[in-house]
Design a protein around this motif. Sequence first.
Motif, PDB file in Angstrom:
ATOM      1  N   SER A 215      23.089 -27.014 -11.409  1.00  0.00           N
ATOM      2  CA  SER A 215      22.893 -28.063 -10.403  1.00  0.00           C
ATOM      3  C   SER A 215      23.103 -29.412 -11.081  1.00  0.00           C
ATOM      4  N   PRO A 216      24.111 -30.177 -10.775  1.00  0.00           N
ATOM      5  CA  PRO A 216      25.143 -29.703  -9.815  1.00  0.00           C
ATOM      6  C   PRO A 216      25.975 -28.593 -10.440  1.00  0.00           C
ATOM      7  N   SER A 217      26.550 -27.733  -9.625  1.00  0.00           N
ATOM      8  CA  SER A 217      27.271 -26.562 -10.087  1.00  0.00           C
ATOM      9  C   SER A 217      28.701 -26.913 -10.448  1.00  0.00           C
ATOM     10  N   THR A 218      29.172 -26.223 -11.525  1.00  0.00           N
ATOM     11  CA  THR A 218      30.579 -26.315 -11.916  1.00  0.00           C
ATOM     12  C   THR A 218      31.303 -25.099 -11.349  1.00  0.00           C
ATOM     13  N   PRO A 219      32.495 -25.260 -10.767  1.00  0.00           N
ATOM     14  CA  PRO A 219      33.208 -24.090 -10.216  1.00  0.00           C
ATOM     15  C   PRO A 219      33.435 -23.020 -11.286  1.00  0.00           C
ATOM     16  N   SER A 220      33.440 -21.784 -10.806  1.00  0.00           N
ATOM     17  CA  SER A 220      33.730 -20.633 -11.675  1.00  0.00           C
ATOM     18  C   SER A 220      35.033 -20.010 -11.163  1.00  0.00           C
ATOM     19  N   THR A 221      36.094 -20.078 -11.987  1.00  0.00           N
ATOM     20  CA  THR A 221      37.400 -19.579 -11.559  1.00  0.00           C
ATOM     21  C   THR A 221      38.065 -18.846 -12.724  1.00  0.00           C
ATOM     22  N   ALA A 222      38.558 -17.621 -12.428  1.00  0.00           N
ATOM     23  CA  ALA A 222      39.267 -16.830 -13.449  1.00  0.00           C
ATOM     24  C   ALA A 222      40.310 -15.964 -12.734  1.00  0.00           C
ATOM     25  N   SER A 223      41.260 -15.500 -13.496  1.00  0.00           N
ATOM     26  CA  SER A 223      42.338 -14.692 -12.898  1.00  0.00           C
ATOM     27  C   SER A 223      42.726 -13.560 -13.841  1.00  0.00           C
ATOM     28  N   ILE A 224      43.262 -12.491 -13.234  1.00  0.00           N
ATOM     29  CA  ILE A 224      43.841 -11.395 -14.019  1.00  0.00           C
ATOM     30  C   ILE A 224      45.286 -11.752 -14.312  1.00  0.00           C
ATOM     31  N   VAL A 225      45.673 -11.562 -15.576  1.00  0.00           N
ATOM     32  CA  VAL A 225      47.011 -11.924 -16.023  1.00  0.00           C
ATOM     33  C   VAL A 225      47.690 -10.683 -16.588  1.00  0.00           C
ATOM     34  N   LYS A 226      48.926 -10.477 -16.196  1.00  0.00           N
ATOM     35  CA  LYS A 226      49.754  -9.387 -16.741  1.00  0.00           C
ATOM     36  C   LYS A 226      50.943 -10.010 -17.468  1.00  0.00           C
ATOM     37  N   ASN A 227      51.036  -9.781 -18.758  1.00  0.00           N
ATOM     38  CA  ASN A 227      52.152 -10.289 -19.567  1.00  0.00           C
ATOM     39  C   ASN A 227      52.380 -11.798 -19.346  1.00  0.00           C
ATOM     40  N   GLY A 228      51.258 -12.547 -19.222  1.00  0.00           N
ATOM     41  CA  GLY A 228      51.346 -13.996 -19.061  1.00  0.00           C
ATOM     42  C   GLY A 228      51.464 -14.454 -17.624  1.00  0.00           C
ATOM     43  N   GLU A 229      51.525 -13.537 -16.673  1.00  0.00           N
ATOM     44  CA  GLU A 229      51.674 -13.902 -15.266  1.00  0.00           C
ATOM     45  C   GLU A 229      50.350 -13.718 -14.539  1.00  0.00           C
ATOM     46  N   LYS A 230      49.877 -14.797 -13.863  1.00  0.00           N
ATOM     47  CA  LYS A 230      48.661 -14.701 -13.074  1.00  0.00           C
ATOM     48  C   LYS A 230      48.926 -13.854 -11.824  1.00  0.00           C
ATOM     49  N   LEU A 231      48.000 -12.934 -11.578  1.00  0.00           N
ATOM     50  CA  LEU A 231      48.203 -12.028 -10.440  1.00  0.00           C
ATOM     51  C   LEU A 231      47.168 -12.267  -9.335  1.00  0.00           C
ATOM     52  N   VAL A 232      45.892 -12.145  -9.643  1.00  0.00           N
ATOM     53  CA  VAL A 232      44.831 -12.376  -8.648  1.00  0.00           C
ATOM     54  C   VAL A 232      43.795 -13.322  -9.246  1.00  0.00           C
ATOM     55  N   VAL A 233      43.126 -14.050  -8.358  1.00  0.00           N
ATOM     56  CA  VAL A 233      42.167 -15.077  -8.788  1.00  0.00           C
ATOM     57  C   VAL A 233      40.815 -14.811  -8.131  1.00  0.00           C
ATOM     58  N   ALA A 234      39.737 -14.951  -8.924  1.00  0.00           N
ATOM     59  CA  ALA A 234      38.362 -14.909  -8.398  1.00  0.00           C
ATOM     60  C   ALA A 234      37.776 -16.314  -8.562  1.00  0.00           C
ATOM     61  N   HIS A 235      37.254 -16.891  -7.463  1.00  0.00           N
ATOM     62  CA  HIS A 235      36.758 -18.278  -7.484  1.00  0.00           C
ATOM     63  C   HIS A 235      35.434 -18.351  -6.731  1.00  0.00           C
ATOM     64  N   ALA A 236      34.485 -19.137  -7.287  1.00  0.00           N
ATOM     65  CA  ALA A 236      33.187 -19.351  -6.633  1.00  0.00           C
ATOM     66  C   ALA A 236      32.690 -20.752  -6.980  1.00  0.00           C
ATOM     67  N   HIS A 237      32.121 -21.474  -5.920  1.00  0.00           N
ATOM     68  CA  HIS A 237      31.605 -22.832  -6.184  1.00  0.00           C
ATOM     69  C   HIS A 237      30.672 -23.223  -5.054  1.00  0.00           C
ATOM     70  N   GLN A 238      29.565 -23.880  -5.427  1.00  0.00           N
ATOM     71  CA  GLN A 238      28.665 -24.511  -4.475  1.00  0.00           C
ATOM     72  C   GLN A 238      27.865 -25.576  -5.220  1.00  0.00           C
ATOM     73  N   ASN A 239      27.245 -26.433  -4.466  1.00  0.00           N
ATOM     74  CA  ASN A 239      26.590 -27.591  -5.082  1.00  0.00           C
ATOM     75  C   ASN A 239      25.419 -27.208  -5.977  1.00  0.00           C
ATOM     76  N   GLN A 240      24.706 -26.183  -5.623  1.00  0.00           N
ATOM     77  CA  GLN A 240      23.574 -25.768  -6.446  1.00  0.00           C
ATOM     78  C   GLN A 240      23.357 -24.260  -6.288  1.00  0.00           C
ATOM     79  N   GLY A 241      22.585 -23.678  -7.212  1.00  0.00           N
ATOM     80  CA  GLY A 241      22.312 -22.252  -7.172  1.00  0.00           C
ATOM     81  C   GLY A 241      23.390 -21.437  -7.890  1.00  0.00           C
TER      82      GLY A 241
END
Length: 295
Positions: A215-241
């Motif tokens: 609080s305040p929250s920093t976004p959490s973002t990561a992705s699966i990469v195959k041979n240097g290529e981003k494929l899917v992304v997981a993202h989460a963010h909110q002001n607190q908690g």
Amino acid sequence: MKGLLCTLLLLETFVFVVQQQIDGGLAENEIHQQHSTEDRRQNPAQTDRRRDEASADSQQYCHLSFPDIHAALRELTATVTEQKANIRALETRLKEELNKKTDALETRLRNSEKTAEQQTVILEELNKKTDEMSNLTESQVEELRKENRDREIAFSAALMESGSGDIGPFTTEITVTYRNVFTNIGNAYNPITGIFTAPLKGAYMFSFSIYGHGSPSTPSTASIVKNGEKLVVAHAHQNQGAVNSSKGVVLILEVGDVVYVRLWSGRRIYDDQNKHNTFSGYLLFPLREQELCRM
């Protein structure tokens, strides 16, 4: 055969008896003639009369006996000759039948020997094929075992081995290293680098989860990469908690392809003993070249 021999002996005995009778009759006639000669000397007239009567009787006896005896002898000779011919024919027929049966038995024996040899050859071939099939089966089983061992590929790991804390934020993307390894069958995942390397061509399933708080929250973002290529992304963010997100994907990998998780720059994730951040993957099934072409 015994009956025929007995018949021949009887015929010879009969001929002998008849011959003795004839010889006896001739001797009797000679004695009778001698007596007649003496009587004729003593009583010429009476002797001549008796001689005439005896001659007449002898002629009548010879006339009645000799033709019948000779006819019987001829009949017996003919019968004996016929019996001998029948015996010879019977012997010939028996020899022929015996030879035929002997030939048939020898033929059957040869055929039996050939059949036994053929059965032995067939049995040897079957044993050889059985051994070959056994060796082939063992080889195939061992190959299948090896393939199954090669197919045993799976891993799962969490972010921290112990303790708690934040990862990030960084000014550039980083590869997340999941050091707390739960499973690593096939040793395809490297916990030091955080990279999974495909040891076998096939279809793979991957999933990962992220977790953050503050609080305040920093976004959490990561992705699966195959041979240097981003494929899917997981993202989460909110002001607190706390925030969390997860993603999964099935990938077709060639041998040597690499898969890993990248944390975006300026992003942060948090982990503790609850193991909120994980990365997992496993082989669904191997693929051949033709199967890849159809896809």
